[in-house]
Design a protein around this motif. Structure first.
Motif, PDB file in Angstrom:
ATOM      1  N   VAL A 199       0.611  -0.624   0.018  1.00 29.84           N
ATOM      2  CA  VAL A 199       0.064  -0.477  -0.127  1.00 29.84           C
ATOM      3  C   VAL A 199       1.129   1.091  -0.050  1.00 29.84           C
ATOM      4  O   VAL A 199       0.779   2.310   0.351  1.00 29.84           O
ATOM      5  N   GLY A 200       1.924   1.000  -0.948  1.00 28.61           N
ATOM      6  CA  GLY A 200       3.028   2.248  -0.817  1.00 28.61           C
ATOM      7  C   GLY A 200       3.750   3.158   0.485  1.00 28.61           C
ATOM      8  O   GLY A 200       4.378   2.074   1.837  1.00 28.61           O
ATOM      9  N   GLU A 201       4.147   4.220   0.581  1.00 25.46           N
ATOM     10  CA  GLU A 201       5.240   4.659   1.962  1.00 25.46           C
ATOM     11  C   GLU A 201       4.278   5.055   2.354  1.00 25.46           C
ATOM     12  O   GLU A 201       3.505   6.058   2.468  1.00 25.46           O
ATOM     13  N   ARG A 202       4.489   5.145   3.571  1.00 26.39           N
ATOM     14  CA  ARG A 202       4.276   5.877   5.494  1.00 26.39           C
ATOM     15  C   ARG A 202       5.042   5.505   5.588  1.00 26.39           C
ATOM     16  O   ARG A 202       5.874   5.882   6.238  1.00 26.39           O
ATOM     17  N   SER A 203       4.690   6.329   7.488  1.00 30.69           N
ATOM     18  CA  SER A 203       5.471   6.902   8.255  1.00 30.69           C
ATOM     19  C   SER A 203       5.902   5.016   8.712  1.00 30.69           C
ATOM     20  O   SER A 203       5.917   4.293   8.735  1.00 30.69           O
ATOM     21  N   ARG A 204       6.934   5.154   9.211  1.00 32.64           N
ATOM     22  CA  ARG A 204       7.976   3.840  10.458  1.00 32.64           C
ATOM     23  C   ARG A 204       6.664   3.116  11.050  1.00 32.64           C
ATOM     24  O   ARG A 204       6.444   2.794  11.854  1.00 32.64           O
ATOM     25  N   GLU A 205       6.225   4.212  12.249  1.00 34.47           N
ATOM     26  CA  GLU A 205       5.173   4.603  13.159  1.00 34.47           C
ATOM     27  C   GLU A 205       3.891   3.387  12.503  1.00 34.47           C
ATOM     28  O   GLU A 205       3.271   2.677  13.353  1.00 34.47           O
ATOM     29  N   ALA A 206       3.478   4.207  11.521  1.00 39.82           N
ATOM     30  CA  ALA A 206       2.199   3.080  10.444  1.00 39.82           C
ATOM     31  C   ALA A 206       2.598   1.412   9.845  1.00 39.82           C
ATOM     32  O   ALA A 206       2.527   1.067  11.038  1.00 39.82           O
ATOM     33  N   TYR A 207       3.663   1.763   9.694  1.00 42.28           N
ATOM     34  CA  TYR A 207       4.456   0.048   9.585  1.00 42.28           C
ATOM     35  C   TYR A 207       4.481   0.045  10.605  1.00 42.28           C
ATOM     36  O   TYR A 207       4.284  -1.861  11.074  1.00 42.28           O
ATOM     37  N   ALA A 208       5.021  -0.289  11.498  1.00 44.90           N
ATOM     38  CA  ALA A 208       4.609  -0.515  13.146  1.00 44.90           C
ATOM     39  C   ALA A 208       3.933  -1.017  13.114  1.00 44.90           C
ATOM     40  O   ALA A 208       3.039  -2.149  14.296  1.00 44.90           O
ATOM     41  N   ALA A 209       2.530  -0.518  13.346  1.00 42.78           N
ATOM     42  CA  ALA A 209       1.237  -0.564  14.068  1.00 42.78           C
ATOM     43  C   ALA A 209       0.095  -1.784  13.385  1.00 42.78           C
ATOM     44  O   ALA A 209       0.205  -2.519  13.971  1.00 42.78           O
ATOM     45  N   TRP A 210       0.927  -1.499  12.096  1.00 43.63           N
ATOM     46  CA  TRP A 210       0.443  -3.222  11.375  1.00 43.63           C
ATOM     47  C   TRP A 210       1.070  -4.108  11.732  1.00 43.63           C
ATOM     48  O   TRP A 210       0.131  -5.318  10.963  1.00 43.63           O
TER      49      TRP A 210
END
Ligand code: SAM
Length: 362
Positions: free
Chosen positions: A142-153
């Motif tokens: 789903v592309g480029e997001r913040s590190r925080e978003a990747y961590a939550a997912w």
């Protein structure tokens, strides 16, 4: 095939590496004979690591809304003619249930960079899929997001992430994207994802506008250094409503050649025979498997939205029901001596898994 080309392929198979000059020489040495030998070595490695199993991923193209503006892509923000759609979480879950019944144990959620699907909504969606199917892997693309978003997912249960680097050459990257999209941020994302414990996939299009052998050598060196778990490689195919409408498509032969090289560089890599490969040649996916690929990604999206996820012209999208398409894929793989397996299909080992891999033979 020249003796020099054969020696380069042998060295690549033995050491899982080549220097830049040798990679350039190998790219320039592509002939039918050289490719046939490369594929033979790549298949031997692939059989030693994964046998004749083909891993299947159910691809769910859940939205074509996109805030990105990649010059090559049919769903780019500036394409005012694209008919936009977005699946609801309930629809995505329905696709997963249907895929599960067919024996799929990995779901790949792929989409444009859709601001409706906020970090929180994505997190809830991942959690819902993992709750419904705890024995399945969830792959996000789903592309480029913040590190925080990747961590939550990741916390919510996402297992893998596909984010093609597109090109490892910053000048080339600048010719494919607007200035707001940078190679530096793409690479930041890839490093964050790896760091957070995802199985990570990078990759690139073959024959994208302005691509040279030097760019491809940069891609291969990057892939060797980064050691992704997955590599997505497919031909560039023009889309008529993009700035690259008149550019030629990438070649089948070069795409297959690169699949073979990547299999030898990273013996344990998960390597899909992509939809784009199946689009430029009716037997493209079979040829991809015979060049070293070990993953296929049939489409689980509802039939009525498939033709709207049009990244490039004539994208392979049948109106077949998922079950029908799955059976057909099974038959196609059996015809060339492989079989689709019911499994999460996780990554097996790093370069070390090449130990004991013999030469020659398919
Ligand atoms: N938005 C996410 C991202 O950027 O990673 C995922 C969706 S994006 C459409 C998925 C991939 O499609 C891209 O990484 C790109 O390599 C590929 N793609 C886009 N346009 C293409 C084209 N014209 N020909 C071949 N592949 C294309």
């Amino acid at each position: 095939m020249s003796r020099a080309a054969r020696a380069l392929i042998d060295e690549l198979a033995d050491r899982q590496a080549l220097n830049r000059q040798d990679l350039l020489a190998l790219l320039a040495a592509r002939t039918e004979d050289t490719a046939a030998y490369l594929f033979e070595r790549a298949r031997a490695v692939r059989h030693a690591v994964y046998g004749r199993d083909i891993y299947v991923r159910g691809l769910i193209e859940y939205t074509n809304h996109c805030s990105g503006d990649c010059y090559y892509c049919g769903i780019r923000r500036s394409n005012g003619q694209a008919e936009r759609y977005r699946l609801s979480p309930a629809q995505v879950l329905q696709c997963c249930a249907q895929g599960y019944a067919l024996g799929l144990r990995t779901f790949v959620l792929q989409g444009g960079e859709d601001i409706y699907y906020t970090d929180e909504r994505m997190e809830a969606l991942v959690r819902a899929i993992k709750t419904a199917h705890p024995d399945c892997a969830v792959t996000l693309s789903v592309g480029e997001r913040s590190r925080e978003a990747y961590a939550a997912w990741r916390q919510a249960g996402a297992d893998r992430y596909l984010l093609r680097h597109e090109t490892a050459n910053a000048t080339h990257y600048g010719k494919l994207h607007p200035p707001s999209q940078t190679l530096a941020n793409r690479l930041r994302c890839l490093h964050d994802l790896k760091d957070l414990g995802y199985q990570v996939g990078c990759g690139f299009m073959v024959g994208s506008p302005y691509q040279t052998h030097e760019c491809l050598a940069d891609d291969l060196l990057f892939i060797r250094r980064f050691e992704p778990h997955m590599v997505g490689i497919g031909p560039f195919i023009p889309h008529r409503q993009t700035p690259f409408a008149r550019e030629p498509a990438g070649s089948l032969g070069m795409t297959l050649y690169l699949l073979g090289i990547v299999r030898l560089l990273l013996p344990g890599v998960l390597l899909p025979a992509t939809t784009a490969l199946g689009t430029i040649d009716p037997l493209g996916r079979e040829k991809g498997v015979l060049a070293g690929a070990n993953v296929v990604m049939p489409n689980l999206s509802p039939a009525d939205v498939r033709e709207k996820y049009m990244l490039y012209d004539n994208k392979l999208c049948t109106g077949d029901e998922a079950a029908q398409a799955h059976e057909q894929l099974q038959r196609r793989m059996q015809r060339i001596g492989y079989r689709l397996v019911v499994s999460r299909g996780d990554y097996i080992g790093g370069p070390a898994c090449a130990h004991g891999v013999g030469s020659g033979g398919a």
